[in-house]
Design a protein around this motif. Structure first.
Motif, PDB file in Angstrom:
ATOM      1  N   ALA A   1       0.822  -1.210   0.000  1.00  0.00           N
ATOM      2  CA  ALA A   1       0.000   0.000   0.000  1.00  0.00           C
ATOM      3  C   ALA A   1       0.856   1.260   0.000  1.00  0.00           C
ATOM      4  O   ALA A   1       0.562   2.227  -0.714  1.00  0.00           O
ATOM      5  CB  ALA A   1      -0.933  -0.007   1.204  1.00  0.00           C
TER       6      ALA A   1
ATOM      7  N   TYR B   1      -2.085  -0.700  -4.506  1.00  0.00           N
ATOM      8  CA  TYR B   1      -3.398  -0.968  -3.901  1.00  0.00           C
ATOM      9  C   TYR B   1      -4.092  -2.152  -4.577  1.00  0.00           C
ATOM     10  O   TYR B   1      -4.712  -2.984  -3.903  1.00  0.00           O
ATOM     11  CB  TYR B   1      -4.286   0.275  -3.998  1.00  0.00           C
ATOM     12  CG  TYR B   1      -3.716   1.477  -3.303  1.00  0.00           C
ATOM     13  CD1 TYR B   1      -3.437   1.457  -1.944  1.00  0.00           C
ATOM     14  CD2 TYR B   1      -3.430   2.649  -4.013  1.00  0.00           C
ATOM     15  CE1 TYR B   1      -2.890   2.566  -1.308  1.00  0.00           C
ATOM     16  CE2 TYR B   1      -2.884   3.759  -3.383  1.00  0.00           C
ATOM     17  CZ  TYR B   1      -2.619   3.706  -2.038  1.00  0.00           C
ATOM     18  OH  TYR B   1      -2.080   4.800  -1.408  1.00  0.00           O
ATOM     19  N   ARG B   2      -3.973  -2.252  -5.897  1.00  0.00           N
ATOM     20  CA  ARG B   2      -4.636  -3.350  -6.595  1.00  0.00           C
ATOM     21  C   ARG B   2      -4.004  -4.682  -6.209  1.00  0.00           C
ATOM     22  O   ARG B   2      -4.703  -5.673  -5.972  1.00  0.00           O
ATOM     23  CB  ARG B   2      -4.532  -3.127  -8.105  1.00  0.00           C
ATOM     24  CG  ARG B   2      -5.378  -4.078  -8.927  1.00  0.00           C
ATOM     25  CD  ARG B   2      -6.861  -3.871  -8.701  1.00  0.00           C
ATOM     26  NE  ARG B   2      -7.314  -2.571  -9.174  1.00  0.00           N
ATOM     27  CZ  ARG B   2      -8.477  -2.028  -8.870  1.00  0.00           C
ATOM     28  NH1 ARG B   2      -9.322  -2.677  -8.061  1.00  0.00           N
ATOM     29  NH2 ARG B   2      -8.831  -0.844  -9.325  1.00  0.00           N
TER      30      ARG B   2
ATOM     31  N   ARG C   1      -8.843  -2.639   5.616  1.00  0.00           N
ATOM     32  CA  ARG C   1      -7.813  -2.322   4.622  1.00  0.00           C
ATOM     33  C   ARG C   1      -8.395  -2.362   3.206  1.00  0.00           C
ATOM     34  O   ARG C   1      -8.074  -1.524   2.368  1.00  0.00           O
ATOM     35  CB  ARG C   1      -6.647  -3.308   4.722  1.00  0.00           C
ATOM     36  CG  ARG C   1      -5.788  -3.197   5.961  1.00  0.00           C
ATOM     37  CD  ARG C   1      -5.074  -1.859   6.042  1.00  0.00           C
ATOM     38  NE  ARG C   1      -5.868  -0.840   6.702  1.00  0.00           N
ATOM     39  CZ  ARG C   1      -5.633   0.458   6.626  1.00  0.00           C
ATOM     40  NH1 ARG C   1      -4.662   0.919   5.892  1.00  0.00           N
ATOM     41  NH2 ARG C   1      -6.392   1.316   7.275  1.00  0.00           N
TER      42      ARG C   1
ATOM     43  N   PHE D   1      -8.306   0.701   0.538  1.00  0.00           N
ATOM     44  CA  PHE D   1      -7.650   0.604  -0.767  1.00  0.00           C
ATOM     45  C   PHE D   1      -8.634   0.907  -1.889  1.00  0.00           C
ATOM     46  O   PHE D   1      -8.270   1.535  -2.890  1.00  0.00           O
ATOM     47  CB  PHE D   1      -7.035  -0.780  -0.947  1.00  0.00           C
ATOM     48  CG  PHE D   1      -5.983  -1.118   0.089  1.00  0.00           C
ATOM     49  CD1 PHE D   1      -5.276  -0.120   0.741  1.00  0.00           C
ATOM     50  CD2 PHE D   1      -5.698  -2.434   0.421  1.00  0.00           C
ATOM     51  CE1 PHE D   1      -4.323  -0.411   1.698  1.00  0.00           C
ATOM     52  CE2 PHE D   1      -4.750  -2.746   1.366  1.00  0.00           C
ATOM     53  CZ  PHE D   1      -4.053  -1.727   2.006  1.00  0.00           C
TER      54      PHE D   1
ATOM     55  N   GLU E   1      -8.784   4.600  -2.055  1.00  0.00           N
ATOM     56  CA  GLU E   1      -7.594   5.162  -2.690  1.00  0.00           C
ATOM     57  C   GLU E   1      -7.663   5.015  -4.206  1.00  0.00           C
ATOM     58  O   GLU E   1      -7.121   5.829  -4.951  1.00  0.00           O
ATOM     59  CB  GLU E   1      -6.332   4.460  -2.166  1.00  0.00           C
ATOM     60  CG  GLU E   1      -6.087   4.612  -0.673  1.00  0.00           C
ATOM     61  CD  GLU E   1      -5.677   6.016  -0.275  1.00  0.00           C
ATOM     62  OE1 GLU E   1      -5.614   6.896  -1.154  1.00  0.00           O
ATOM     63  OE2 GLU E   1      -5.425   6.244   0.919  1.00  0.00           O
TER      64      GLU E   1
ATOM     65  N   PRO F   1      -3.589   9.715  -4.757  1.00  0.00           N
ATOM     66  CA  PRO F   1      -4.541   8.606  -4.876  1.00  0.00           C
ATOM     67  C   PRO F   1      -5.735   9.027  -5.727  1.00  0.00           C
ATOM     68  O   PRO F   1      -6.129  10.198  -5.745  1.00  0.00           O
ATOM     69  CB  PRO F   1      -4.967   8.355  -3.419  1.00  0.00           C
ATOM     70  CG  PRO F   1      -3.917   8.994  -2.577  1.00  0.00           C
ATOM     71  CD  PRO F   1      -3.386  10.150  -3.361  1.00  0.00           C
TER      72      PRO F   1
END
Length: 606
Positions: free
Chosen positions: A75, A80-81, A105, A109, A112, A277
């Motif tokens: 992260a 993120y992916r 989390r 994500f 983001e 982001p």
């Protein structure tokens, strides 16, 4: 000379061949891995983590501790992916606390990444199952709900959720100050946002505070722009914060109708905006914003200087007259021509605008966003001028974005106007090879060679770089065929030696060691100078050294020994002599099976 770095006078590096094994290191700790990631080596950290993490079935608590570190590292470095994909594949039986942490989390994500709906579903799951959650957990989830409203552009819902949150909690954290200010600014309540700022805002909150004070009329334009520009360029500042500060500067310039400074600030903001982001909607800018700013500034300059739309030469002259003192002014004038000039002038203006950005501006990454993220001006990739797409392919390759390079090139059926066919064809070959379409890439290189008989000089250098890419991918048969096609009698001797050398490398890659040794020796001995001792020059010594390694691996140990001994007699450099002695010691004795000398003596190339 088309030499790759490791091949330049290889004998100068031979001493690196004898390297003792590194001592074993102590067991890796979670904190050590985290520290490596923070110090700029996340790839190494993740690799070490892979080796150190226990199996979930054997040590679930230890596994979870390492898994938290993995997700945090991904992260922090924008993955993120990848983090989401990892969290979607958790093993069965993880603890309730860890499972709840993963839900949170995943929601963060998705936010983001700008995916409010997915985040909202996860947050509802968390809030409906509150039985074991602490008050701190619930408070954090409610803040995330407000973020989700903002990302989804439901500003009214965000304000309502903010009011309820303030009634239930007395939160003095910087995180809440940032979120509250964002909500109020999006709701156009800058005065309230400015009134509720912390006394000494820092980091992200400082940029939000300056934006709120400026929009509320509590901070003058000159001070706002000065403060923002200085903060954006402060030493050690992150790209993410630089993007925010340049946005604040551009926002202030818009409100003051300072079109030149707005264009400048937006160029700088776009240079950093990729670090933000996707869920940071307040500070978002795109190529449409920049074109709007360029055109507004360019038209004002044109009006002040009494330039007429349609008199393209006068606009070009005005753009050139301000260089290099006023590059943003020049780009603004070129933008007007690019959008409103005649057909030939538009093409010329787009090309000049790219040159300006690359040579006197923030660079081609800004051009990429200006042309590919400006839907009001360029609805899709096909609407972007051909010459621009061609230039952006090169930029995408430099950035490692093969998907974009392929997409841009696929929309170009032939060389754009003003671009020579050789350069376009070579670009196409590079994209195909780097996109792992090796057969098509090799075919494209073969077409270039066929269309350019007698290829030499700088063009041959450029072509060889594509062949080197094929070699690096292990495509040695294709590389050999292309190198043989590129060889022709008119080439200078040194060029032919180079091509033979690269052919020998590919034979080595195919494990045809005797053939490789033969071609290395041909490269070493080729000469047309009657006074030249074959193989005695630096190139010849390098090629003979390589040939000796191949001879040893082919079982011709006596030949390998003679070449190493001859090189030892003719060199005075102590480090080279040490390396050659090491190679001699590693050779099998006469009659001994040669074995795999790569394993016995280390790789042949230091």
């Amino acid at each position: 000379m088309a030499l790759r770095p490791f091949c330049v006078l290889l004998l100068g590096l031979l001493a690196a061949g004898a390297v003792s094994a590194a001592p074993e290191t102590a067991a890796t700790e979670v904190g050590e891995v985290r520290a490596m990631a923070r110090a700029g080596a996340p790839g190494l950290a993740l690799s070490l983590l892979e080796d150190a993490q226990p199996q979930a079935a054997e040590d679930p608590d230890g596994w979870a501790r390492w898994e938290r570190a993995r997700i945090t590292i991904l992260a922090r470095n924008g993955g993120y992916r990848r983090a989401l994909e990892r969290l979607d594949q958790l093993p069965a039986g993880v603890s309730g606390g860890f499972a709840r942490w993963t839900l949170e989390r995943r929601a963060v994500f998705h936010l983001e990444l700008g995916e409010a709906a997915s985040a909202g579903r996860l947050l509802r799951t968390l809030l409906w199952a509150q039985r074991d959650a602490s008050e701190e957990d619930i408070e954090a989830w409610r803040r995330l709900v407000i973020r989700a409203h903002l990302v989804a552009d439901r500003v009214g819902d965000a304000v309502v959720a903010l009011r309820r949150f303030d009634q239930d909690y007395d939160d003095g954290s910087a995180e809440w100050a940032a979120l509250r200010t964002r909500v109020l600014l999006r709701a156009e309540r800058a005065g309230e946002a400015a009134a509720r700022l912390p006394a000494e805002p820092e980091g992200e909150v400082a940029a939000l505070a300056t934006l709120a004070q400026a929009r509320a009329g509590r901070l003058g334009y000159t001070e706002t722009y000065r403060r923002s520009a200085e903060a954006a360029q402060a030493e050690g500042n992150s790209a993410e914060n630089a993007a925010r500060w340049w946005f604040v500067a551009a926002d202030a310039a818009l409100r003051h109708d300072d079109r030149g400074r707005r264009a400048l600030a937006l160029e700088r903001a776009l240079d950093h905006v990729q670090a933000l982001p996707a869920g940071d909607t307040l500070f978002a800018v795109d190529g449409t914003d920049l074109w709007d700013a360029w055109l507004a500034f360019g038209r004002r300059v044109g009006n002040d200087e009494q330039l007429l739309i349609g008199d393209d030469d006068a606009w070009f002259a005005a753009a050139e007259s301000g260089m290099p003192q006023s590059p943003v002014r020049a780009r603004a004038l070129l933008a007007v021509i690019a959008q409103q000039g005649g057909a030939a002038a538009r093409e010329r203006a787009h090309r000049a605008l790219l040159d300006q950005l690359e040579e006197h501006g923030p660079g081609l990454p800004v051009a990429r966003r200006a042309y590919l993220d400006a839907p009001r001006y360029f609805a899709d990739t096909a609407a972007v001028p051909d010459v621009v797409r061609y230039r952006l392919v090169d930029d995408a390759l430099a950035a490692g974005d093969l998907e974009l390079a392929s997409r841009l090139l696929s929309s170009l059926s032939s060389a754009p106007p003003g671009v020579e066919p050789f350069s376009w064809s070579l670009m196409r070959a590079r994209v195909l090879v780097r996109g792992e379409r090796y057969g098509e890439g090799a075919g494209a290189v073969a077409e270039i060679i066929a269309a350019q008989p007698g290829l030499n000089g700088e063009r041959l250098d450029r072509l060889l770089q594509v062949i080197f890419d094929l070699q690096g991918a292990g495509e040695h048969q294709r590389s050999l065929a292309l190198l043989e096609r590129a060889m022709h009698p008119e080439l200078p001797v040194q060029r032919r030696r180079e091509l033979l050398y690269w052919q020998a490398e590919s034979y080595e890659g195919l494990e045809q060691y005797r053939r490789s040794a033969e071609v290395y020796m041909r490269s070493a001995l080729l000469t047309t100078d009657p006074e030249h001792i074959p193989g005695a020059d630096p190139w010849g010594q390098t090629a003979r050294y390589q040939a000796a390694g191949m001879l040893a691996r082919a079982g011709l140990v006596g030949d390998a020994r003679r070449i190493y001994q001859d090189l030892l007699r003719t060199t005075q450099d102590s480090e080279r002599r040490s390396t050659l002695r090491h190679r001699l010691r590693q050779l099998p004795t006469e009659g001994e099976a040669p074995h795999d000398l790569a394993a016995r003596a280390g790789a042949n190339t230091p």
